[in-house]
Scaffold this motif. Structure first.
Motif: not given
Length: 382
Positions: A293-313
């Motif tokens: 979804i970030i590839f569409e959302y970036c077109l709006q020039n709005k902030p994105i926060i990445f909640y990667a609670y299981d990043l290592e896993e």
């Protein structure tokens, strides 16, 4: 059992190969998304607008699901006889997914098989890079039929070539049709206005859109890993949280009655809301993890926060990533609900990363991808 179905489909298809291919006939396989604003849907709309000479036939998820329950015999005839006939007599095959019966088919030389896929880009690995066993084998066979693999940017040609198992000269960075609507400012504003007419209580609110990716290992027991109670209690009352969950998760997620009362007006489940573009349009910030979804959302020039609670896993035991996650994503990374609260309360975002991300992943920012695709692949005259 599924293999038997694929073979029946293939049997009738190969019989119908004796029929002539029609120059302006398209078989639109919309197995992932059959909406008007999907990649395939946008091509259909465009062709209908510029010419009445094209013939369209469709294969959707409803056709597959119709093989169960009431009307099964009628649907069986439609799916296993009529659909193969249309495939065998179409000069253009439009795809938005890996439609498994195609693994057993071979198309005539002049037929163009156009894979539009359903994601605008990818963070996590997919396709031939992660699949194993029979699924990997079938998808590879499907992809050998592809004549045109459409992508959004030349920067991902190598990745998509490898993930689909096709040569680079079959990958065309023309831009994806579904992104065109994101450049139609008037249309988006109208949809947003309709949204607020339906949900006027959200008009003056700050909207947080939570749209996580689906974890393959949670197919049988999907979970919502965001502590929405803690989040809503930790941020100001003018924030509301909209949930846009994967259907597997959404179908099993239900607020308890006491939670509905407590968070009424602050928590909304819009997982089955039909227009993601509208939800992106009304939101002020996106919270996601590894979703495209970030590839569409970036077109709006709005902030994105990445909640990667299981990043290592996810990185070590899940699908993994094509690029180092911490360096790649265009926004702050948080690992807990408390971290998310602190980022929201400090309200500081590296917007220059959003701009760079957008420029990297879009060769064209003109809203003309559908037109470009048709001009390149589907001639208007013969």
């Amino acid at each position: 059992m599924k293999t038997i179905g694929y073979l029946i489909f293939s049997f009738f298809y190969h019989i119908f190969l004796l029929c002539k291919v029609k120059d302006k006939k398209l078989c639109c396989i919309m197995h992932h998304d059959s909406s008007r604003d999907s990649n395939v849907g946008m091509v259909i709309q465009y062709l209908k607008k510029i010419s009445n000479e094209y013939e369209f036939t469709y294969i959707t998820k409803d056709d597959v699901n119709g093989l169960k329950g009431k009307g099964m015999l009628k649907n069986f005839i439609s799916f296993f006889i009529i659909k193969p006939y249309h495939l065998a007599t179409s000069n253009y095959i439009l795809l938005d997914d890996a439609f498994l019966p195609l693994a057993y088919l071979k198309f005539k030389e002049k037929v163009k098989v156009i894979q539009l896929w359903h994601g605008t880009g990818t963070i996590k690995k997919f396709g031939q890079d992660v699949n194993t066993g029979k699924l990997k084998e079938l998808e590879y066979k499907i992809n050998q039929n592809i004549t045109h693999l459409i992508v959004n940017s030349s920067s991902i040609i190598d990745i998509y070539s490898k993930a689909f198992g096709v040569s680079k000269n079959k990958v065309y960075p023309l831009g994806l049709p579904r992104t065109d609507t994101l450049f139609q400012k008037e249309k988006l504003e109208n949809e947003v206005s309709k949204f607020y007419l339906k949900y006027p209580e959200l008009k003056e609110k700050k909207i947080l859109l939570y749209a996580p990716t689906f974890r393959d290992e949670e197919t049988q027991d999907p979970k919502l890993h965001l502590d929405y109670a803690k989040l809503l209690e930790g941020i100001s009352d003018d924030w509301v949280l909209l949930l846009k969950l994967h259907p597997f998760v959404a179908s099993r997620f239900h607020l308890k009655e006491e939670e509905e009362r407590k968070y009424r007006g602050r928590l909304y489940d819009y997982s089955f809301y039909p227009d993601l573009n509208t939800l992106m349009g009304v939101s002020d910030i996106l919270v996601t993890d590894y979703s495209s979804i970030i590839f569409e959302y970036c077109l709006q020039n709005k902030p994105i926060i990445f909640y990667a609670y299981d990043l290592e896993e996810f990185s070590n035991h899940g699908r993994g990533f094509y690029e180092p996650y911490e360096e790649y994503v265009p926004g702050p990374i948080v690992h807990s609900t408390q971290d998310l609260i602190e980022v929201l309360n400090h309200d500081i975002y590296p917007m220059e990363k959003i701009i760079m991300f957008k420029e990297t992943h879009y060769d064209y920012l003109d809203g003309q991808s559908t037109k470009r695709l048709v001009n390149k692949v589907i001639p208007l005259t013969y």
